[in-house]
Structure formats: structure tokens, C-alpha cells
Design a protein around this motif. Structure first.
Motif, PDB file in Angstrom:
ATOM      1  N   ASP A  50     -14.353 -26.753 -31.740  1.00 46.65           N
ATOM      2  CA  ASP A  50     -13.500 -27.127 -30.619  1.00 46.65           C
ATOM      3  C   ASP A  50     -12.393 -26.081 -30.445  1.00 46.65           C
ATOM      4  O   ASP A  50     -11.526 -25.939 -31.308  1.00 46.65           O
ATOM      5  CB  ASP A  50     -12.908 -28.513 -30.893  1.00 46.65           C
ATOM      6  CG  ASP A  50     -12.147 -29.082 -29.719  1.00 46.65           C
ATOM      7  OD1 ASP A  50     -11.373 -28.341 -29.086  1.00 46.65           O
ATOM      8  OD2 ASP A  50     -12.322 -30.287 -29.450  1.00 46.65           O
ATOM      9  N   LEU A  51     -12.421 -25.355 -29.321  1.00 45.59           N
ATOM     10  CA  LEU A  51     -11.444 -24.289 -29.093  1.00 45.59           C
ATOM     11  C   LEU A  51     -10.018 -24.829 -29.011  1.00 45.59           C
ATOM     12  O   LEU A  51      -9.086 -24.221 -29.556  1.00 45.59           O
ATOM     13  CB  LEU A  51     -11.769 -23.523 -27.808  1.00 45.59           C
ATOM     14  CG  LEU A  51     -13.041 -22.689 -27.811  1.00 45.59           C
ATOM     15  CD1 LEU A  51     -13.195 -21.962 -26.486  1.00 45.59           C
ATOM     16  CD2 LEU A  51     -13.045 -21.707 -28.954  1.00 45.59           C
ATOM     17  N   GLU A  52      -9.849 -25.952 -28.337  1.00 46.19           N
ATOM     18  CA  GLU A  52      -8.516 -26.549 -28.255  1.00 46.19           C
ATOM     19  C   GLU A  52      -7.990 -26.833 -29.661  1.00 46.19           C
ATOM     20  O   GLU A  52      -6.834 -26.563 -29.972  1.00 46.19           O
ATOM     21  CB  GLU A  52      -8.568 -27.844 -27.438  1.00 46.19           C
ATOM     22  CG  GLU A  52      -7.236 -28.560 -27.363  1.00 46.19           C
ATOM     23  CD  GLU A  52      -7.311 -29.891 -26.632  1.00 46.19           C
ATOM     24  OE1 GLU A  52      -6.235 -30.455 -26.400  1.00 46.19           O
ATOM     25  OE2 GLU A  52      -8.414 -30.365 -26.304  1.00 46.19           O
ATOM     26  N   GLY A  53      -8.859 -27.350 -30.491  1.00 46.46           N
ATOM     27  CA  GLY A  53      -8.469 -27.673 -31.853  1.00 46.46           C
ATOM     28  C   GLY A  53      -8.118 -26.445 -32.672  1.00 46.46           C
ATOM     29  O   GLY A  53      -7.165 -26.467 -33.462  1.00 46.46           O
ATOM     30  N   MET A  54      -8.884 -25.378 -32.488  1.00 46.10           N
ATOM     31  CA  MET A  54      -8.558 -24.145 -33.204  1.00 46.10           C
ATOM     32  C   MET A  54      -7.175 -23.652 -32.806  1.00 46.10           C
ATOM     33  O   MET A  54      -6.394 -23.200 -33.652  1.00 46.10           O
ATOM     34  CB  MET A  54      -9.593 -23.062 -32.883  1.00 46.10           C
ATOM     35  CG  MET A  54     -10.929 -23.251 -33.534  1.00 46.10           C
ATOM     36  SD  MET A  54     -11.993 -21.847 -33.097  1.00 46.10           S
ATOM     37  CE  MET A  54     -13.516 -22.714 -32.771  1.00 46.10           C
ATOM     38  N   ALA A  55      -6.855 -23.768 -31.515  1.00 43.27           N
ATOM     39  CA  ALA A  55      -5.547 -23.326 -31.035  1.00 43.27           C
ATOM     40  C   ALA A  55      -4.429 -24.213 -31.577  1.00 43.27           C
ATOM     41  O   ALA A  55      -3.365 -23.719 -31.962  1.00 43.27           O
ATOM     42  CB  ALA A  55      -5.530 -23.311 -29.510  1.00 43.27           C
ATOM     43  N   VAL A  56      -4.660 -25.520 -31.624  1.00 45.16           N
ATOM     44  CA  VAL A  56      -3.659 -26.435 -32.176  1.00 45.16           C
ATOM     45  C   VAL A  56      -3.464 -26.157 -33.666  1.00 45.16           C
ATOM     46  O   VAL A  56      -2.329 -26.076 -34.148  1.00 45.16           O
ATOM     47  CB  VAL A  56      -4.051 -27.913 -31.932  1.00 45.16           C
ATOM     48  CG1 VAL A  56      -3.123 -28.856 -32.684  1.00 45.16           C
ATOM     49  CG2 VAL A  56      -4.049 -28.229 -30.442  1.00 45.16           C
ATOM     50  N   LEU A  57      -4.565 -25.996 -34.393  1.00 49.66           N
ATOM     51  CA  LEU A  57      -4.462 -25.684 -35.818  1.00 49.66           C
ATOM     52  C   LEU A  57      -3.713 -24.373 -36.025  1.00 49.66           C
ATOM     53  O   LEU A  57      -2.862 -24.266 -36.915  1.00 49.66           O
ATOM     54  CB  LEU A  57      -5.854 -25.623 -36.457  1.00 49.66           C
ATOM     55  CG  LEU A  57      -5.901 -25.281 -37.950  1.00 49.66           C
ATOM     56  CD1 LEU A  57      -5.058 -26.248 -38.785  1.00 49.66           C
ATOM     57  CD2 LEU A  57      -7.346 -25.271 -38.442  1.00 49.66           C
ATOM     58  N   ALA A  58      -3.977 -23.381 -35.192  1.00 46.22           N
ATOM     59  CA  ALA A  58      -3.272 -22.099 -35.290  1.00 46.22           C
ATOM     60  C   ALA A  58      -1.774 -22.287 -35.088  1.00 46.22           C
ATOM     61  O   ALA A  58      -0.965 -21.684 -35.803  1.00 46.22           O
ATOM     62  CB  ALA A  58      -3.830 -21.108 -34.271  1.00 46.22           C
ATOM     63  N   SER A  59      -1.389 -23.136 -34.149  1.00 44.79           N
ATOM     64  CA  SER A  59       0.037 -23.410 -33.921  1.00 44.79           C
ATOM     65  C   SER A  59       0.670 -24.068 -35.147  1.00 44.79           C
ATOM     66  O   SER A  59       1.790 -23.736 -35.537  1.00 44.79           O
ATOM     67  CB  SER A  59       0.227 -24.321 -32.706  1.00 44.79           C
ATOM     68  OG  SER A  59      -0.153 -23.669 -31.532  1.00 44.79           O
ATOM     69  N   CYS A  60      -0.055 -24.991 -35.739  1.00 44.68           N
ATOM     70  CA  CYS A  60       0.446 -25.666 -36.948  1.00 44.68           C
ATOM     71  C   CYS A  60       0.575 -24.675 -38.096  1.00 44.68           C
ATOM     72  O   CYS A  60       1.575 -24.700 -38.837  1.00 44.68           O
ATOM     73  CB  CYS A  60      -0.482 -26.818 -37.332  1.00 44.68           C
ATOM     74  SG  CYS A  60      -0.512 -28.165 -36.133  1.00 44.68           S
ATOM     75  N   LEU A  61      -0.408 -23.820 -38.247  1.00 40.75           N
ATOM     76  CA  LEU A  61      -0.360 -22.811 -39.306  1.00 40.75           C
ATOM     77  C   LEU A  61       0.815 -21.858 -39.092  1.00 40.75           C
ATOM     78  O   LEU A  61       1.526 -21.512 -40.039  1.00 40.75           O
ATOM     79  CB  LEU A  61      -1.682 -22.039 -39.371  1.00 40.75           C
ATOM     80  CG  LEU A  61      -2.871 -22.826 -39.909  1.00 40.75           C
ATOM     81  CD1 LEU A  61      -4.185 -22.124 -39.569  1.00 40.75           C
ATOM     82  CD2 LEU A  61      -2.740 -23.041 -41.418  1.00 40.75           C
ATOM     83  N   ARG A  62       1.027 -21.442 -37.841  1.00 40.88           N
ATOM     84  CA  ARG A  62       2.160 -20.556 -37.535  1.00 40.88           C
ATOM     85  C   ARG A  62       3.471 -21.257 -37.878  1.00 40.88           C
ATOM     86  O   ARG A  62       4.351 -20.674 -38.501  1.00 40.88           O
ATOM     87  CB  ARG A  62       2.146 -20.141 -36.068  1.00 40.88           C
ATOM     88  CG  ARG A  62       3.324 -19.236 -35.700  1.00 40.88           C
ATOM     89  CD  ARG A  62       3.301 -18.786 -34.255  1.00 40.88           C
ATOM     90  NE  ARG A  62       3.173 -19.835 -33.277  1.00 40.88           N
ATOM     91  CZ  ARG A  62       4.198 -20.575 -32.811  1.00 40.88           C
ATOM     92  NH1 ARG A  62       5.416 -20.383 -33.263  1.00 40.88           N
ATOM     93  NH2 ARG A  62       3.984 -21.492 -31.891  1.00 40.88           N
ATOM     94  N   ALA A  63       3.594 -22.519 -37.492  1.00 45.06           N
ATOM     95  CA  ALA A  63       4.814 -23.275 -37.789  1.00 45.06           C
ATOM     96  C   ALA A  63       5.032 -23.430 -39.291  1.00 45.06           C
ATOM     97  O   ALA A  63       6.174 -23.546 -39.750  1.00 45.06           O
ATOM     98  CB  ALA A  63       4.747 -24.652 -37.120  1.00 45.06           C
ATOM     99  N   ASN A  64       3.945 -23.389 -40.053  1.00 46.32           N
ATOM    100  CA  ASN A  64       4.012 -23.505 -41.513  1.00 46.32           C
ATOM    101  C   ASN A  64       4.083 -22.124 -42.190  1.00 46.32           C
ATOM    102  O   ASN A  64       3.892 -22.011 -43.388  1.00 46.32           O
ATOM    103  CB  ASN A  64       2.798 -24.295 -42.022  1.00 46.32           C
ATOM    104  CG  ASN A  64       3.016 -24.863 -43.399  1.00 46.32           C
ATOM    105  OD1 ASN A  64       4.045 -25.468 -43.663  1.00 46.32           O
ATOM    106  ND2 ASN A  64       2.040 -24.676 -44.283  1.00 46.32           N
ATOM    107  N   ASN A  65       4.337 -21.099 -41.402  1.00 51.18           N
ATOM    108  CA  ASN A  65       4.448 -19.709 -41.883  1.00 51.18           C
ATOM    109  C   ASN A  65       3.168 -19.171 -42.517  1.00 51.18           C
ATOM    110  O   ASN A  65       3.221 -18.281 -43.365  1.00 51.18           O
ATOM    111  CB  ASN A  65       5.633 -19.552 -42.841  1.00 51.18           C
ATOM    112  CG  ASN A  65       6.950 -19.720 -42.124  1.00 51.18           C
ATOM    113  OD1 ASN A  65       7.136 -19.184 -41.033  1.00 51.18           O
ATOM    114  ND2 ASN A  65       7.840 -20.494 -42.702  1.00 51.18           N
TER     115      ASN A  65
END
Length: 169
Positions: A91-106
């Protein structure tokens, strides 16, 4: 929603929900509109209703993660996004959301892996370009950040965040 007409999207979805009160997709989409509109109270209400109808819907997971991010609960956002990504790995939307979470978690490198994959699979995914632009700016790659933000602007010029980011470069 995708064209930036949040008020119209909210009205249309609310009208639809008066006829289809148990439609988890509509409820989840309405929650997402409220998340974008910074109304976490309404977003929480509609997301709760969507979970009651279909807790296994992918957008319920993504919007739960988005809402946790909006509320600055990064650990919970990352846990939900990771779990939802495990269930819906393509799921592309999910990959993008996960990427945002990972970025927020440094977790920048992991975030970039997901963002690059999203962009490789869909070169019109503005939000992925925005997030990658943010990361490039953090990495002091201002030309790369500007290039990604310009691509995002060309795809979705109504997203105010793009201008805020460009001005801050």
C-alpha cells in the motif's frame, strides 16, 4: 480532499454518511479530512466510528497513525504504522505514512527507503516528495530539498505546507 477542497469534501462525506452510516471507508476518509484540517477532536470521533465498523480497514490504520502523529505521540504512531504496513505491505499510502512516522522518530535512512520506493512506484505522489524534501533539508541538501518541494508543488499547488517549507530553506 486531494484537491485541497477540505470543506467541500467534509460536506460531501457528511451527506453520504447520512445515507450510509456504517460505511467504514467514508468514516475513515472523513477522519482523514479532519486530520488535515487540524480538527483532532472530529477526526478522533469519526475514526472511532470507522474502527467500530471495520477495524481491519487499511485506511483506519493509516489514519490512526496520522492522528497519533498530529498529537505528537510518535511511539504509538510508529507502532500502528508498522503493524498496518505488515498487514498491507504494498500500500503506497501506508508506505508514505510509515515513512513520516520513521522521520518523526529520527529514523531518517529507513524513512528515505520507503519514500524512495513510493516515488519509484508513483512519481505523482506529492506527499512523498514533501517528506523527502524535509529530509533533504535536514541533511543540508537544499538544492535536493528545493527540487522535491518544487515537484510536490507542481503536483498539488494547494498544499500550504510546501510554501512554508520553501520559505524556510
Amino acid at each position: 480532499r486531494d484537491s485541497g477542497e477540505l470543506k467541500t469534501a467534509i460536506k460531501l462525506l457528511t451527506d453520504r454518511l447520512s445515507k450510509f452510516t456504517k460505511n467504514a471507508e467514508f468514516l475513515s476518509l472523513l477522519a482523514h479530512c479532519y486530520i488535515i484540517d487540524d480538527d483532532t477532536e472530529q477526526a478522533s470521533e469519526y475514526l472511532k466510528k470507522a474502527k467500530e465498523v471495520d477495524p481491519n480497514l487499511s485506511s483506519v490504520g493509516w489514519n490512526t497513525a496520522r492522528l497519533f502523529l498530529k498529537k505528537k505521540n510518535i511511539a504509538s504512531a510508529l507502532a500502528v504504522a508498522s503493524n498496518t504496513n505488515n498487514r498491507f505491505p504494498d500500500d503506497l499510502e501506508g508506505m508514505a505514512v510509515l515513512a513520516s512516522c520513521l522521520r518523526a522518530n529520527n529514523e531518517i535512512e529507513k524513512s528515505l527507503l520507503y519514500l524512495n520506493k513510493v516515488i519509484e512506484l508513483d512519481a505523482n505522489y506529492a506527499e512523498a516528495f514533501i517528506n523527502r524534501g524535509i529530509i533533504k533539508n535536514l541533511q543540508k541538501d537544499k538544492p535536493g530539498a528545493l527540487s522535491d518541494l518544487e515537484k510536490a508543488f507542481n503536483l498539488k499547488p494547494h498544499i500550504k505546507q510546501i510554501w512554508d517549507l520553501i520559505i524556510s530553506l
